[in-house]
Design an enzyme around this catalytic site. Structure first.
Site, PDB file in Angstrom:
ATOM      1  N   LYS A 226       0.840  -1.206   0.000  1.00 24.03           N
ATOM      2  CA  LYS A 226       0.000   0.000   0.000  1.00 24.03           C
ATOM      3  C   LYS A 226       0.876   1.259   0.000  1.00 24.03           C
ATOM      4  O   LYS A 226       0.721   2.141  -0.843  1.00 24.03           O
ATOM      5  CB  LYS A 226      -0.938   0.000   1.218  1.00 24.03           C
ATOM      6  CG  LYS A 226      -1.906   1.163   1.214  1.00 24.03           C
ATOM      7  CD  LYS A 226      -2.682   1.259   2.493  1.00 24.03           C
ATOM      8  CE  LYS A 226      -1.953   2.129   3.475  1.00 24.03           C
ATOM      9  NZ  LYS A 226      -2.684   2.402   4.711  1.00 24.03           N
TER      10      LYS A 226
ATOM     11  N   ASP B 162      -6.374   0.724   0.683  1.00 26.38           N
ATOM     12  CA  ASP B 162      -6.519   1.003   2.112  1.00 26.38           C
ATOM     13  C   ASP B 162      -7.914   0.546   2.545  1.00 26.38           C
ATOM     14  O   ASP B 162      -8.634  -0.121   1.788  1.00 26.38           O
ATOM     15  CB  ASP B 162      -6.258   2.488   2.410  1.00 26.38           C
ATOM     16  CG  ASP B 162      -7.391   3.390   1.934  1.00 26.38           C
ATOM     17  OD1 ASP B 162      -8.325   2.898   1.263  1.00 26.38           O
ATOM     18  OD2 ASP B 162      -7.351   4.601   2.241  1.00 26.38           O
TER      19      ASP B 162
END
Ligand code: SF4
Length: 265
Positions: free
Chosen positions: A156, A174
């Site tokens: 991420k 996320d």
């Protein structure tokens, strides 16, 4: 009676919808939807998200890849706004990996205090800076394979840095992103790596970075974790989860958050 909506105070990304509420909301991932139909629907939704959120962008302030990398690590468990409040002082004092690697821990903890978990975060950014100095000559690498070897950096964070500092398309999975694409019926997976791979099949690569920002903006403003504003959602006609939140436009509009109020998660 059709509810009247205050158009002056209705944000541009809120779209009162006239779709009839489903008797039973459909299961998001429709096993009968062909891959081709899902791709077409996904691309239609992605185009609509671009219309709904033309202002979507990375909300962390940065001037280079190092600052973005550190800011992204600091954004765990806090808001981007809080991170933006501490990073000017942080980067004024420790402007590069060499300076940060040699930072005084107590001083660093004091600067990072407002972001929460400041001892752990001080450890993370110290370890990160030391790894950059020792293994990458004090530079942030521009490849996923290298970025994920840095302490505290997962896919991420790496995708945020690649997409926004290096111009390499990346999908940022996320909590908002995962929740929304599952509600969209694009995937049923919870594992962010699998979600990323499945969404990558649906959205053109060149759009990945901006698409991520738009989904996250939609999650913050309209499709909230607890109460989705379905009746004010511009994606309602393509979304199999329509109806998990209020479908009455007036009730839904009350749930829509303004940009100033939306950076709360
Ligand atoms: S707000 Fe409702 S209709 Fe819109 S994307 Fe979320 S679940 Fe779907």
């Amino acid at each position: 009676m059709t509810p009247t909506l205050d158009r002056v105070s209705t944000p541009a990304y809120a779209r009162p919808t006239r779709r009839r509420p489903p008797a039973h909301p459909a299961s998001p991932l429709d096993p009968d939807e062909t891959p081709r139909a899902r791709t077409r629907r996904a691309r239609r939704m992605a185009r609509e998200l671009a219309v709904l959120h033309p202002d979507a962008h990375c909300e962390l302030d940065f001037t280079n890849a190092f600052e973005l990398l550190v800011a992204t690590v600091l954004s765990a468990q806090t808001t981007d706004k809080t991170v933006n409040k501490v990073t000017p002082a942080l980067f004024a004092k420790y402007p590069d990996p060499v300076a940060l690697a040699g930072a005084d821990r107590a001083d660093l903890e004091e600067i990072l205090k407002p972001t929460g978990f400041f001892r752990a975060k001080a450890n993370s950014v110290l370890g990160l800076a030391q790894a950059l100095v020792e293994r990458f000559d004090g530079e942030v690498p521009g490849r996923m394979a290298d970025l994920v070897t840095l302490p505290g950096v997962g896919r991420k964070t790496a995708n945020v840095v690649l997409g926004n500092a290096f111009g390499v398309p990346g999908l940022t999975v996320d909590t908002h992103f995962g929740r929304l694409v599952r509600r969209f019926g694009w995937t049923a997976d919870e594992d962010p790596v699998k979600v990323e791979a499945q969404v990558a099949e649906l959205v053109p690569k060149r759009d990945w970075t901006m698409f991520s920002h738009r989904v996250i903006f939609h999650g913050r403003r309209v499709c909230h974790a607890k109460k989705a504003a379905c009746g004010a959602c511009g994606l309602a006609r393509w979304c199999p989860s329509y109806g998990i939140g209020p479908t009455d436009p007036e009730a839904a509009l009350k749930l829509v958050r303004t940009p100033a109020a939306s950076d709360t998660e």
